[in-house]
Structure formats: structure tokens, C-alpha cells
Enzyme design. Structure first.
Site, mmCIF file in Angstrom:
data_model
loop_
_atom_site.group_PDB
_atom_site.id
_atom_site.type_symbol
_atom_site.label_atom_id
_atom_site.label_comp_id
_atom_site.label_asym_id
_atom_site.label_seq_id
_atom_site.Cartn_x
_atom_site.Cartn_y
_atom_site.Cartn_z
ATOM 1 N N ASP A 9 -15.159 -27.670 1.380
ATOM 2 C CA ASP A 9 -14.825 -26.222 1.339
ATOM 3 C C ASP A 9 -15.930 -25.476 2.222
ATOM 4 O OD1 ASP A 9 -13.619 -27.701 -0.839
ATOM 5 O OD2 ASP A 9 -13.279 -25.664 -1.603
ATOM 6 N N ASN A 67 -6.630 -22.670 -2.148
ATOM 7 C CA ASN A 67 -6.350 -21.456 -2.875
ATOM 8 C C ASN A 67 -6.797 -20.307 -2.332
ATOM 9 O OD1 ASN A 67 -8.751 -22.833 -3.881
ATOM 10 N ND2 ASN A 67 -8.756 -20.962 -5.240
ATOM 11 N N HIS A 68 -7.743 -20.242 -1.535
ATOM 12 C CA HIS A 68 -8.340 -18.914 -0.889
ATOM 13 C C HIS A 68 -7.445 -18.532 0.267
ATOM 14 C CE1 HIS A 68 -11.967 -17.928 -3.406
ATOM 15 N NE2 HIS A 68 -11.895 -19.220 -3.675
#
Length: 231
Positions: A9, A67-68
Site C-alpha cells: 500500500d 478500498n481507497h
């Protein structure tokens, strides 16, 4: 045959991404699999997306959706309901585009929209968050793929026998979580840890912090307890 390199990430940490790539030196034969969550929280989401666009011209980029990215696209489609995303790191993304959600270039949104839910090789499966061991990659529920943390549920080995590589569950120790059948390489770059890139075939690791400072990993990948993660 080229390398297969997963990247954890990034969360707006463009300097870390550039520093890691400077060490990796990806070539046209290499497959790069960023695991999602390119935007939010860190200082330069725009720079991250620009770097990913550049990578599409220099290597075989296979970016996953996090998800972001889902929250960003929902905010673009419905600015009137963008509040929860802005409170979850989206304000930093908007700031990197000059303070206007509408200022995100179409080509940046296009890259985010073409991110895939998973990637698969002969030996490995790549997901953003988690997986159900007895379902094929195409059958995985969205909640598990994008939202479920490993510290809530550590899955059994996948029925395919392949090693699974994920992000999403922040390892606040800054160390990789290696459970043998599943490896998490979200090492909390935006929060003071490292951005991690992992050559899944050789085990080579590259890391840099959000300022772009390189770290030499202290030893081989080994098991660590699960970290406590944010959304």
C-alpha cells in the site's frame, strides 16, 4: 523470464515509490503488481498515479484496486456523499490535486478504473485485502477482497496451493507478515513505516520510507504477529 514484483500500500507516498523503483529498476520483462491503496493519507497521491502511468510504458503493470480507490471513485460519482472518504484520508488526495476533486485528470481516473480485483500467476495469487480459501479468485466476495483485515481473520491456505500476497492490513512494526501461505506487505509507509516491494520468486525485498530514504532489510522474510490496521 522477468521478475514478478508486488508493491504494498503506497497511500500517497510518491517519494517512497520512486525510491523503491530506483532500486528495482523494472524492465519490460518484469511484472509489477501494486496491491492497491495508491491514494489518500500521504502527501502526494497525484504523484503516485503519475508514476503508475509512467510504469505502464516501461514494464508489465498489473495494478490491483484497493478500498481507497473504491471510495475515491464513489466520491467522484457522488460528490455530495464524499464526506466519509474525505475523513478517511481523501482530503490529502484532494489537496494533492490543488484542492478540487473535479481537478483529478481523466487519465488518472481511467487508470484507477482499470485496476483489477486480483492477479494470478502459476505460483501466486495477489489480492488487496484477504481471501476465502475455497473460492476461486473470480468468486471472492468484494468485502473480503477489499475490506477484510488479516487481524480479524487469517485464512487457511488457498485450495489452489498458491501463495497469496496481500496488502491492506498495516504492519505497524514496519516488518512483513509472512505466514507461509499468505504474505502481507503493507508495512505502514504513510504512518512512519516503509513501502515494501517484494520479488515473489526470489524473495528479494526493497523498502523506503515516505521521505524516500532507503532501508536495507535486516534479514529474510519471517513470521510476524498481525498488525493493527486502519480502514
Amino acid at each position: 523470464m522477468g521478475r514478478v514484483i508486488a508493491i504494498g500500500d503506497i497511500h500517497g507516498c510518491a517519494a517512497a515509490l520512486r525510491a523503491v523503483l530506483a532500486e528495482v529498476q523494472p524492465t519490460a520483462d518484469d511484472i509489477l503488481v501494486p496491491l492497491g491503496d495508491y491514494v489518500d493519507r500521504g502527501p502526494d497521491s497525484r504523484g503516485v498515479i503519475e508514476t503508475l502511468l509512467e510504469l505502464e510504458t516501461t514494464c508489465q503493470l498489473r495494478p490491483l484496486k484497493g478500498n481507497h480507490e473504491i471510495m475515491l471513485l464513489e466520491a467522484v460519482a457522488r460528490p455530495d456523499i464524499a464526506g466519509p472518504w474525505l475523513d478517511c484520508g481523501g482530503e490529502a488526495t484532494v489537496a494533492s490535486y490543488g484542492g478540487e476533486l473535479a481537478a483529478i485528470p481523466p487519465e488518472h481516473l481511467a487508470l484507477i478504473r482499470r485496476c483489477r480485483p486480483y492477479f494470478e500467476t502459476a505460483t501466486h495469487l495477489f489480492f488487496h485485502a484477504n481471501y476465502q480459501f475455497d473460492l476461486t479468485p473470480a468468486e471472492q466476495p468484494d468485502f473480503i477482497l477489499y475490506w477484510e483485515h488479516l487481524h480479524y481473520r487469517q485464512p487457511r491456505p488457498h485450495d489452489s496451493g498458491k501463495i497469496v500476497v496481500v496488502g491492506h492490513s498495516s504492519q505497524r512494526s514496519g516488518e512483513i507478515l509472512d505466514l507461509g501461505h499468505v504474505v502481507c506487505i503493507d508495512t505502514y509507509c504513510h504512518g512512519g513505516g516503509w513501502l515494501t516491494a517484494l520479488d515473489v520468486l526470489s524473495g528479494t525485498i526493497w523498502q523506503a520510507d515516505r521521505a524516500g530514504n532507503r532501508r536495507i532489510p535486516l534479514g529474510p522474510v519471517r513470521p510476524f504477529p498481525p498488525g493493527i490496521s486502519d480502514v
